[in-house]
Design a protein around this motif. Structure first.
Motif: not given
Length: 181
Positions: A22-28, A66-80
């Motif tokens: 299951e892919v979840r939001a990074p903070d989950a 894991q989930n790694l999503v772009s949050s802007g230029l040269n910035s990503w949020q992740f969950g592992f």
């Protein structure tokens, strides 16, 4: 009819085990944070749990959920998704790193661009006194961690802070495990 029931149960268990994670939001996820830095054009960013057991069982695993999503230029949020502490039968010292999977083999290889931090994830099957650890060469080698007391399960040790009663500290969810390069 009775022999069919165990076969159906076995088949349904196999199908459940094969379904995609299951892919979840990074903070989950149990471990989350941000990745920052310049990676060039079209990087293939992945996360991996790398480190060593005490003594000597090296781990380099990027197949963990894991989930790694772009949050802007040269910035990503992740969950592992950290492995359950019970799968480790020895203490270990690990880091989650972000890397550009240049050869697309889904594994961190020496020479690939990497981002990490100064926080170490220490896992132990029991409350324990962990001896000092020197890291393998592919993790940078020569960087030793001091002897420390940890609790059963996952603990985080922040090298930028003094060793003491709150460092390392046990956790089940760790937010702000930020990586940069």
């Amino acid at each position: 009819m009775r022999p069919v029931l165990p076969a159906l149960l076995l088949l349904s268990a196999a199908l459940v085990a094969c379904r995609p994670q299951e892919v979840r939001a990074p903070d989950a996820y149990p471990l989350s944070g941000t990745v920052a830095g310049r990676w060039g054009d079209s990087p293939r960013l992945r996360l991996a749990l790398i480190g060593t057991g005490v003594p000597g069982a090296v781990k380099n695993d990027s197949t963990i959920g894991q989930n790694l999503v772009s949050s802007g230029l040269n910035s990503w949020q992740f969950g592992f998704e950290l492995p359950a502490p019970g799968v480790f039968n020895v203490a270990g010292v690990y880091q989650v790193v972000a890397f550009d999977d240049a050869n697309n083999n889904a594994q961190y290889d020496v020479g690939e661009t990497v981002a990490r931090n100064r926080k170490w994830l220490v896992v132990s099957p029991t409350d324990a006194n962990i001896p000092a650890v020197t890291l393998p060469a592919f993790l940078g080698g020569g960087e030793a961690l001091p002897a420390m007391t940890v609790r059963s399960g996952w603990n985080v040790y922040d090298q930028s802070q003094p060793l003491g009663s709150t460092n390392p500290v046990p956790f089940t969810t760790l937010l702000g495990y930020d990586l940069s390069r």
